[in-house]
Design a protein around this motif. Structure first.
Motif: not given
Length: 381
Positions: A117-127
Motif C-alpha cells: 500500500r505504501r510502495a508507490l509514487e504519488q498518483g500511482q496505484s499500489p503494487r
C-alpha cells in the motif's frame, strides 16, 4: 513431487546473477542479501534498519561473510534491491523453498493477491503481489507482481506455470475463477476449488439456482426420488471470543445441467458453503458462497480446501502486515518493492519452519535479535 538437493542459503544466493557492473562494486551481492535477510529475521523493516543492523552485528557477520569494505550503506541496499532482477531472485527463492518443502497429500495451495500500500509514487496505484501459500507446509511457494494496469487474472497463470503443483488442490477467490486458470491447474496435474461470484454471471446464476433447490430438498429430508439430487453434506461449529460460527458444506457431482461445463477443464463437482455467524447478542448473519471444483465428491476434502484457502489471509497476509510491516514499507524505486516482498516471504518461511521456540513470529524475531545461535538456526533451514 520432484526432489531438490538442499543447499544452504548462501549457496543459493551465490547463484543469483549480480546486475551491477563487475569490478565496480564495493560489496558482494551475497553480503547484501544475507545482511538484509538477517535484519528482517530480527524484526527490521527498512534499508536504514539493514545498515544499522549490519553495523551492530559486524563482528558476527565477519565470521561467515567477506565484508571486504565493511557494512553497506542504506543507499547501497536500496540500489541493489532496485537493480536486482525479480525473476532471478524469485527463481532462487523457489529453488530453496522446493528443497525444504515436505510432501503433503492433497496439499492446499492458496493463491491470493496483496497490495503493497505504501510502495508507490504519488498518483500511482499500489503494487499487488500474488502469493502461493502451501497451507500444510506453512510455506510461501512463490510470488509474482501483477503487471501495471492489469489485474490478478493476468499474473496467476504465470505463477502457476513455475510452481510444482502435482497432487495439490489449488484454491482461488472469485477473481481467479477463470476458464484459462482452471485449465492451467489441470495441466499442472493438480485439482482446483474456485470461488464463484458475479464475474461469471450466467454460470454463477445457474449454479446458485441449482444448489439452492438441491439444498432446500436436502434440508426437507425428502425420500430419495428418481430425479433427486444426491448431495454430500458436512457441518462444523466454532466458538471463540464470543463468536459462534456454524458452517454447512454441500457438494454435488452432477454437473450435466451446466451449459458451459465443457469449457471448465476437469470440472467434476459444484459446492456451496453456508456460514451462519453470531457475535454476542447480535442477530446472526448468513452468507452462502458457491464453488466450481475438479474434485470428485468428497465433502471432507472440499471443506478442507475451502477452509484452507483462508489461511493465506490469517497466516500470511496478516502476519506480513502486522508482524513484518509490509504495509508500512515505502521502498519503491526500480524493483525494490518486489524484491523486498520476496525477501520478506523468505524470512517468514524461515521463522515459521523453526519449531524449537514455542512462540509467535514476533517472539521468534526477538529471540533471533538476542541470540546469535538461534539466528543461525533459522538460517540453517
Amino acid at each position: 513431487m520432484q526432489k531438490h538437493h538442499r543447499q544452504n542459503l548462501i549457496e543459493h544466493f551465490k547463484e543469483i546473477r549480480d546486475p551491477r557492473v563487475k569490478g565496480r562494486c564495493d560489496h558482494e551481492l551475497v553480503d547484501v542479501l544475507m545482511i538484509g535477510l538477517c535484519c528482517l529475521l530480527c524484526g527490521g523493516e527498512t534499508f536504514n534498519d539493514m545498515e544499522d543492523f549490519g553495523k551492530a552485528k559486524r563482528k558476527w557477520f565477519k565470521t561467515f561473510l567477506r565484508l571486504r569494505h565493511g557494512i553497506p550503506k542504506h543507499d547501497t541496499f536500496n540500489r541493489v534491491f532496485a537493480a536486482l532482477k525479480p525473476e532471478a531472485f524469485l527463481d532462487c527463492f523457489m529453488r530453496w523453498t522446493q528443497s525444504v518443502r515436505a510432501t503433503v497429500a492433497d496439499e492446499i495451495v492458496a493463491l491470493d493477491g496483496k497490495a503493497l500500500r505504501r510502495a508507490l509514487e504519488q498518483g500511482q496505484s499500489p503494487r499487488v503481489i500474488v502469493s502461493a501459500w502451501a497451507a500444510g507446509n506453512s510455506l510461501v511457494l512463490g510470488q509474482i507482481q501483477v503487471p501495471d494496469k492489469t489485474n490478478e487474472i493476468t499474473a496467476v497463470p504465470q505463477l502457476l506455470r513455475v510452481l510444482e503443483l502435482s497432487g495439490c488442490i489449488v484454491t482461488l477467490d472469485a477473481m481467479g475463477c477463470q476458464k484459462e486458470i482452471a485449465r492451467e491447474i489441470v495441466e499442472a496435474d493438480a485439482n482446483y476449488v474456485l470461488a464463484l461470484k458475479g464475474n461469471q454471471g450466467q454460470c454463477h446464476q445457474e449454479i446458485k439456482a441449482y444448489l439452492e433447490d438441491a439444498v432446500a430438498r436436502h434440508d426437507q429430508e425428502r425420500p430419495v426420488e428418481k430425479n433427486a439430487v444426491a448431495l454430500a453434506y458436512k457441518e462444523t461449529t466454532e466458538k471463540d471470543h464470543g463468536r459462534l460460527e456454524t458452517r454447512r458444506y454441500w457438494q454435488s457431482g452432477d454437473v450435466s445441467w451446466l451449459a458451459d461445463r465443457q469449457q471448465w477443464a476437469g470440472l467434476r463437482s459444484v459446492g456451496v458453503v453456508e456460514s451462519v455467524r453470531q457475535v454476542g447478542q447480535q442477530a446472526p448473519t448468513v452468507e452462502r458462497r458457491y464453488y466450481l471444483s475438479s474434485l470428485n465428491v468428497d465433502v471432507e476434502k472440499f471443506a478442507r480446501a475451502v477452509r484452507g484457502h483462508w489461511s493465506v489471509e490469517n497466516s500470511l497476509h496478516w502476519v506480513l502486515d502486522v508482524q513484518c510491516g509490509e504495509d508500512r514499507n515505502r521502498a519503491r524505486s526500480g524493483h525494490a518493492a518486489e524484491n523486498l516482498a520476496t525477501l520478506r516471504r523468505l524470512a517468514l518461511n524461515l521463522l515459521k519452519r523453526e519449531s524449537t521456540k514455542k512462540r509467535g513470529i514476533k517472539g521468534k524475531q526477538l529471540n533471533a535479535s538476542w541470540d546469535h545461535d538461534y539466528l543461525l538456526r533459522l538460517l540453517s533451514f
